[in-house]
Design an enzyme around this catalytic site. Structure first.
Site, mmCIF file in Angstrom:
data_model
loop_
_atom_site.group_PDB
_atom_site.id
_atom_site.type_symbol
_atom_site.label_atom_id
_atom_site.label_comp_id
_atom_site.label_asym_id
_atom_site.label_seq_id
_atom_site.Cartn_x
_atom_site.Cartn_y
_atom_site.Cartn_z
ATOM 1 N N SER A 204 0.609 -1.592 0.367
ATOM 2 C CA SER A 204 -0.005 -0.502 0.113
ATOM 3 C C SER A 204 0.302 1.440 0.235
ATOM 4 O O SER A 204 0.959 2.436 -0.471
ATOM 5 C CB SER A 204 -1.446 -0.172 1.097
ATOM 6 O OG SER A 204 -1.512 -1.135 1.692
ATOM 7 N N HIS A 250 0.485 4.716 4.122
ATOM 8 C CA HIS A 250 -0.210 5.065 3.087
ATOM 9 C C HIS A 250 0.128 7.007 2.817
ATOM 10 O O HIS A 250 0.774 7.310 2.034
ATOM 11 C CB HIS A 250 -1.665 5.072 3.460
ATOM 12 C CG HIS A 250 -2.188 3.950 3.429
ATOM 13 N ND1 HIS A 250 -3.232 3.284 3.103
ATOM 14 C CD2 HIS A 250 -1.232 3.101 3.050
ATOM 15 C CE1 HIS A 250 -3.459 2.450 3.508
ATOM 16 N NE2 HIS A 250 -2.681 1.619 2.972
#
Length: 299
Positions: A204, A250
């Protein structure tokens, strides 16, 4: 019609054009530029490329008026070499992620050696393992590790749809540098801020780096930013609204992707190689600094 005051010899200074005009058709205003020579081109002149458009002279490899690239070899928007398969590295990255996933499904104990973990078990228990104990490889291995089908499915779909256009626009070397640097930035911020005994994994961080670079690419092409912003907002809502998501990865990947993406796509051609790889080096210096800082806190 009014005239500027003055005698017959006075002339009104020319006013700058608000919109560029096609270099082959001066009467036609346009907001499109050739991705190779950056001259403005109209709809009749632009030739579709893997990303953006080229002018007829660059397609033919000619020097034109002298503003076209000196080398005849086609270059990407960021100055990389144009490859026969512009999505090859994206396919390879997906293949590596899938291969690691299959290995983890076959040998679940392997996951313990791949995940990003600061220190386990908590002090004073020993022996301990984790990044703080010298397992630096976990900063990279965790970027390719997945445990759940939905997790790898979502990440690989995102990698395919975001990675393909970026690889075509940047070229293979720059694209790979963007991916790895973004993933490492996500790992570093996770290591710094997350509970050291909390294991994290997944691509991610690198994927959010591609999101950031995609925004830079869309801006570079003067395309509509709203779809990219909307998609990014949705993903950020999921990041902070869904349990068991490492938001640090993220955010770290996104910031690195924006920095590297804009450095690769929005710098003058004369010094872009220095700025492009210099931005990657700068992010890596920050990654190493954060990692050393956190290691000092945990040891």
């Amino acid at each position: 019609m009014e005239h500027a005051p003055g005698g017959p010899g006075d002339q009104t200074p020319p006013q700058p054009q608000s919109t560029p005009v096609c270099y082959r058709h001066p009467g036609r205003e346009t907001g499109i530029r050739c991705i190779r020579c950056e001259r403005p081109i109209c709809g009749d002149c632009m030739v579709s490329a893997s990303v953006g458009f080229q002018c007829p002279e660059c397609v033919r490899g000619g020097s034109g008026t002298g503003h076209a690239p000196a080398a005849n070899r086609p270059r990407t928007l960021a100055g990389g070499a144009v490859a026969a398969d512009p999505h090859l590295f994206t396919k390879i990255l997906i293949g590596i992620n899938v291969a690691v996933f299959i290995a983890v499904q076959a040998h679940s104990s392997l996951l313990n050696d791949l995940v990003l973990i600061g220190r386990w078990p908590p002090a004073p228990f020993a022996p301990q393992e984790g990044v703080a104990q010298g397992d630096w490889y976990r900063m990279v291995s965790s970027m390719f590790a997945h445990q759940e089908y939905w997790h790898i499915g979502f990440n690989m779909l995102s990698l395919w749809f975001l990675g393909g256009p970026l690889e075509a626009a940047l070229g293979r070397a720059r694209y790979l540098a963007l991916y790895l640097v973004s993933g490492l930035a996500g790992s570093a911020l996770t290591y710094l801020l997350a509970d050291p005994s909390q294991a994290t994994l997944g691509a991610s961080g690198a994927i959010f780096g591609l999101f950031g670079a995609t925004a830079a690419l869309v801006r570079r092409l003067n395309a509509d930013m709203r779809p990219v912003i909307a998609l990014l907002v949705i993903n950020l809502i999921l990041t902070f609204g869904w349990a068991n998501i490492a938001w640090q990865a993220h955010i770290g990947g996104l910031v690195a992707g924006v920095v590297v993406g804009f450095a690769m796509l929005h710098v003058p051609r004369e010094r872009r190689t220095l700025v492009q790889y210099g931005s990657c080096a700068l992010v890596l210096v920050v990654v190493v600094g954060l990692t050393l800082l956190r290691t000092a806190q945990l040891t």
